[in-house]
Design a protein around this motif. Structure first.
Motif, mmCIF file in Angstrom:
data_model
loop_
_atom_site.group_PDB
_atom_site.id
_atom_site.type_symbol
_atom_site.label_atom_id
_atom_site.label_comp_id
_atom_site.label_asym_id
_atom_site.label_seq_id
_atom_site.Cartn_x
_atom_site.Cartn_y
_atom_site.Cartn_z
ATOM 1 N N ARG B 182 0.837 -1.207 0.000
ATOM 2 C CA ARG B 182 0.000 0.000 0.000
ATOM 3 C C ARG B 182 0.868 1.252 0.000
ATOM 4 O O ARG B 182 0.564 2.235 -0.681
ATOM 5 C CB ARG B 182 -0.923 -0.013 1.224
ATOM 6 C CG ARG B 182 -2.075 -0.998 1.084
ATOM 7 C CD ARG B 182 -3.047 -0.844 2.245
ATOM 8 N NE ARG B 182 -2.664 -1.619 3.411
ATOM 9 C CZ ARG B 182 -2.625 -1.158 4.656
ATOM 10 N NH1 ARG B 182 -2.904 0.113 4.908
ATOM 11 N NH2 ARG B 182 -2.288 -1.932 5.656
ATOM 12 N N ASP B 183 1.960 1.207 0.753
ATOM 13 C CA ASP B 183 2.858 2.370 0.781
ATOM 14 C C ASP B 183 3.465 2.618 -0.603
ATOM 15 O O ASP B 183 3.637 3.772 -1.027
ATOM 16 C CB ASP B 183 3.976 2.156 1.808
ATOM 17 C CG ASP B 183 3.459 2.216 3.242
ATOM 18 O OD1 ASP B 183 2.340 2.740 3.436
ATOM 19 O OD2 ASP B 183 4.155 1.723 4.147
ATOM 20 N N GLU B 184 3.764 1.518 -1.297
ATOM 21 C CA GLU B 184 4.341 1.653 -2.633
ATOM 22 C C GLU B 184 3.321 2.258 -3.604
ATOM 23 O O GLU B 184 3.654 3.102 -4.440
ATOM 24 C CB GLU B 184 4.778 0.267 -3.116
ATOM 25 C CG GLU B 184 5.856 0.323 -4.156
ATOM 26 C CD GLU B 184 6.572 -1.007 -4.288
ATOM 27 O OE1 GLU B 184 6.654 -1.750 -3.278
ATOM 28 O OE2 GLU B 184 7.010 -1.325 -5.404
ATOM 29 N N ILE B 185 2.081 1.813 -3.476
ATOM 30 C CA ILE B 185 1.009 2.370 -4.317
ATOM 31 C C ILE B 185 0.826 3.855 -4.006
ATOM 32 O O ILE B 185 0.701 4.681 -4.925
ATOM 33 C CB ILE B 185 -0.295 1.579 -4.093
ATOM 34 C CG1 ILE B 185 -0.159 0.187 -4.734
ATOM 35 C CG2 ILE B 185 -1.502 2.324 -4.658
ATOM 36 C CD1 ILE B 185 -1.244 -0.784 -4.343
ATOM 37 N N ALA B 186 0.844 4.183 -2.725
ATOM 38 C CA ALA B 186 0.683 5.595 -2.336
ATOM 39 C C ALA B 186 1.810 6.443 -2.934
ATOM 40 O O ALA B 186 1.572 7.552 -3.425
ATOM 41 C CB ALA B 186 0.652 5.721 -0.813
ATOM 42 N N ALA B 187 3.036 5.890 -2.929
ATOM 43 C CA ALA B 187 4.153 6.634 -3.528
ATOM 44 C C ALA B 187 3.911 6.834 -5.027
ATOM 45 O O ALA B 187 4.208 7.902 -5.582
ATOM 46 C CB ALA B 187 5.469 5.891 -3.291
#
Lengths: 542, 542
Positions: B182-187
């Motif tokens: 999810r953090d990667e998607i947010a980035a």
């Protein structure tokens, strides 16, 4: 002129789109559910809307969405397996990561959920080889692939790709799932039961949960539609019934006889529900039991089938633990096999069997594969079930492939057969040992009694709590078993689910604990648990 | 005595389990939905149940489940993309397999659904390499793996596994999805928009459809809850609103101006709905448009955001075609970027953006990956959304991984970057050419006018049918565009979806056709289509 005509036409379609809705509102019913917050009359609604509009533009306005405006069925729904205690555990885990010495334990042990691989269970190699190849079919043309994959996994990947139109594992499939895979699953069911099964009756789903929701959505039109559910039950059922606005009609499993399912109890509860104007549509039976771990006796299953047949109920059979049996004197029989052995056909009894790749010896929860086999529904009703499946297009294709693999694993003579059997039997026999070790540990403690786990992945021990502990919990507004679970977590890092999340006879207290921690960790877990429990009992001694 | 006490206790819990239900029924509301088949009074219900019971035991008894007893919301729901015409096509396909010479064509061409890989589009190699490795992590320890996989795919697989607790790709994840992904998607979102995004706001889902259902389930409590939807619309929205018992409030896109979304039209429809006592909860905007293919202008998007903000509506932004833009003068802007660029924060506007791995240049429909980014909801409401997600445990982990890959594809300098870009640009430029070729072909025909496909995967041409054709269709009880689609299928094997499945200004007729057949097939498809169309027009010439 043209604009004007278009305008009039638009109004016409707007009216027609709302037509069906309006005609459904015309008749009033004494049993129709009322909204949690009764609607103000229309004029007032417009005024309120205008007010909300004004307020929402203000700096500190009311948000457009609040607990007062969302669907009250969502508020009502509860799912304890991932409820408050788990959120608390996740917070503690974050604390541990930041400051490893801040708590009296060094890891959180998630015994709240049947999630074997999260606790170190390894996936079955053959299944993963096939999935890996199907995810990247270009590998199948390369000679180097034989150095990395077993030859029967390569062969199986080819067979599976040949069942997929255009070999396109990245395409939406038929909404019931890929036909060739459904046929393979049906063949596996037929081999298991000794009775015919058809791929046309299989609906592949993302795990068993969406299949359960689909059936609840189909069967529940209002609160006067009831579903007979065991108590204690897996809370997916109560959650799904709540979300679809139906009535859960509870029947109680008998703890004293090892969580037996008594047909007299079914009859009594059915009659009571009917006397209240509830039309009971279906009976949920979970076999092997969750959270209770019992395996139903064949004779008992026959009575349940007869009961559903005589009362005109759909039998919703949760059979996801069909491979998890740990006692010599019991075996798994599907309800369909029981029904067919009694001579009942498609014409006699609507029956749904749920299966999942998340359980068994494979425990592939993250893959979200599963299916339901539906028999005994009319073609028109099946069409409605198909429509429900089609709105979500299809389940994930890797999960579909895995579902076909678990229903048709390697056979004697296949290259992978022996290593597969070593993995499979290793997992199942270890689960049996762990179930036994935990059960004995629980029963060795003052204030806990625990039925045997004949199957599934759980124990559901009963807590005989001192009155003082009950008083302290209730004074804090907490169920006593929830209080116990919270204290256990904070002292040991062990996460269990309080019995109140599953339902229990009032005045009794339980918890569900999985048998899934790896065997090498078991002695330490048991001693941590014992230490906590004894201290707790001492603290509240009457 | 003990039995008796237990018995009484059981009655008590049964009553308490039904308590909340009963209290909700207490208040009557003039707007509460009535069941399609009003319930008989309680006594009569019991009698009817007894009768049904007797009948179900009879040999030719009434089945326990029929169209009269299932949830009427299910009956009401329609999903044309997999509707009647597709079932007809599947039957013809089976006929072709049995007897290849029985029909005037040798294959069925599914232009009904945005399913690129079913029509021969190849998956992106890098994405599949990573998925294949994550499915079988044991490969990562073997030196032979380097002969089969690119080194950056191996590196990426390691990175992904490190984000998964215990590296267990077979475990249920957090119900929102794996935090690191999810953090990667947010980035990826932040890089796309130039505004902050948080992994805490991401909910990973099995494609975008379950995310849409989740929001409808949250927002719709009864028929007095309305959702503003474009007409024509992607029928997932009408289906989901129907299943959850809400009111679809239509707003019309303007065909004459290239399917523009006019805020005046939104206002008019909102007021009309409010005047009928409907509380409009949300606005659905599909950009790029489905089935219409338009790309909204930035100025237009700003007005839509302002409208939602001022009217207190949740903005549900279907942005699954964000990578599918085929014109030089337009580009994709997320609604969140627009809202933030207007200075609106989380406090001003609840906004949901849906994204899917099924569309874009990747077209990985079968993987069922997707996410929604939710901003502007209160913590209490977010908790309810989390609860809804948790009832289904989690979305499939392969889909989660793929969602993180499409939002963070290979970068310049990575080993796979160049080959990745060749694949990506090859697919997107080919789609643009196909859109153009089909649009020109349609516009070259008498009786068809067709707006440009600026984006997405569809054209939505208008049929100007001769009065005689309309008459024949209506005499057969069929919508004229459905009649045209059926005739086209039977003459050519080409499957399109009639405009009536999407909604259209009454008296106008359209169809949706994907731009997805491979380029080498395009000339033949176009000539088959032209031949059919000209004959059809001749046959019914006024």
């Amino acid at each position: 002129m043209r604009r004007f005509a278009a305008d009039r036409a638009r109004r016409a379609v707007a009216a027609s789109l709302r037509g069906a809705a309006a005609s459904r509102s015309a008749a009033a019913s004494p049993l129709a559910p009322a909204p949690r917050h009764p609607a103000p009359p229309v004029g007032a609604a417009a005024m309120a809307a205008a007010l909300a509009r004004t307020m929402s533009t203000a700096a500190a306005g009311t948000p457009p969405v609040s607990l007062n405006t969302i669907n009250p069925k969502v508020l009502k729904c509860e799912y304890a397996v991932r409820g408050e205690i788990v959120t608390h555990a996740q917070n503690l885990q974050q604390e541990l990561q930041k400051n490893p010495d801040s708590l009296p334990f060094d890891e959180i042990l998630y015994c709240n959920i049947g999630n074997p691989q999260s606790l170190g269970q390894q996936p079955v190699t053959y299944f993963r080889e096939v999935l890996s190849l199907c995810d990247h079919p270009a590998l199948l043309d390369k000679s180097e692939t034989h150095a990395l994959y077993s030859s029967d996994a390569i062969e199986r990947a080819w067979q599976i790709l040949d069942k997929i139109p255009g070999r396109a594992t990245g395409a939406y499939s038929h909404s019931q799932g890929i036909k060739g895979l459904r046929d393979e699953i049906a063949a596996g069911i037929a081999a298991r039961d000794g009775f015919h099964a058809s791929g046309d009756n299989i609906f592949l789903t993302d795990g068993a949960s969406p299949a359960v929701h689909m059936m609840m959505q189909l069967l529940i039109g209002s609160e006067k539609d009831g579903i007979l559910c065991p108590i204690p039950q897996y809370p997916l059922y109560s959650a799904s019934i709540a979300l679809h606005g139906g009535s859960l009609v509870p029947y109680f499993l008998d703890e004293e006889t090892g969580w037996e399912l008594e047909v007299d109890e079914l009859k009594k509860q059915l009659e009571e529900a009917r006397s209240k104007g509830i039309t009971v549509r279906a009976l949920v039976a979970i076999n092997p039991g969750n959270p209770t771990g019992q395996v139903l006796a064949e004779e008992n299953q026959k009575k349940i089938v007869e009961f559903c047949k005589n009362e005109g109920l759909v039998l919703l059979a949760d059979e996801v633990y069909q491979e998890n049996i740990y006692v010599e004197d019991k075996q798994f029989h599907s309800f369909k096999k029981i029904a067919r052995s009694l001579g009942y056909t498609d014409d006699d009894l609507p029956l749904v069997s749920f299966q999942s790749v998340s359980k068994g010896y494979y425990g592939e929860c993250g893959k979200r594969g599963g299916y339901m086999e539906i028999t005994g529904f009319s073609p028109e009703v099946r069409e409605q079930i198909y429509k429900l499946a089609s709105v979500n297009l299809c389940s994930n294709v890797s999960g579909q492939i895995l579902a076909s693999l678990v229903m048709n694993p390697p056979k004697a003579g296949d290259e992978s057969f022996e290593s597969f059997m070593v993995e499979r039997d290793g997992i199942l026999s270890s689960l049996a040992r762990r179930a036994k070790a935990l059960e004995e540990a629980f029963n060795s403690l003052e204030g806990i009694t625990c039925n045997k786990a004949e199957g599934a992945m759980y124990l559901f021990p009963r807590l005989h709590l001192p009155q003082k502990a009950i008083g302290v919990a209730q004074a804090a507004g907490t169920a006593p078993d929830a209080y116990y679970a919270k204290r256990l977590l904070e002292a040991t890092g062990i996460v269990i689910v309080p019995g109140s999340g599953f339902g229990q006879v009032p005045g009794t207290w339980h918890f569900r604990c999985t048998i899934l921690p790896q065997e090498d960790k078991m002695p330490a877990i048991i001693s941590r648990f014992k230490e906590f429990h004894e201290k707790f009992m001492d603290e509240f001694h009457d």
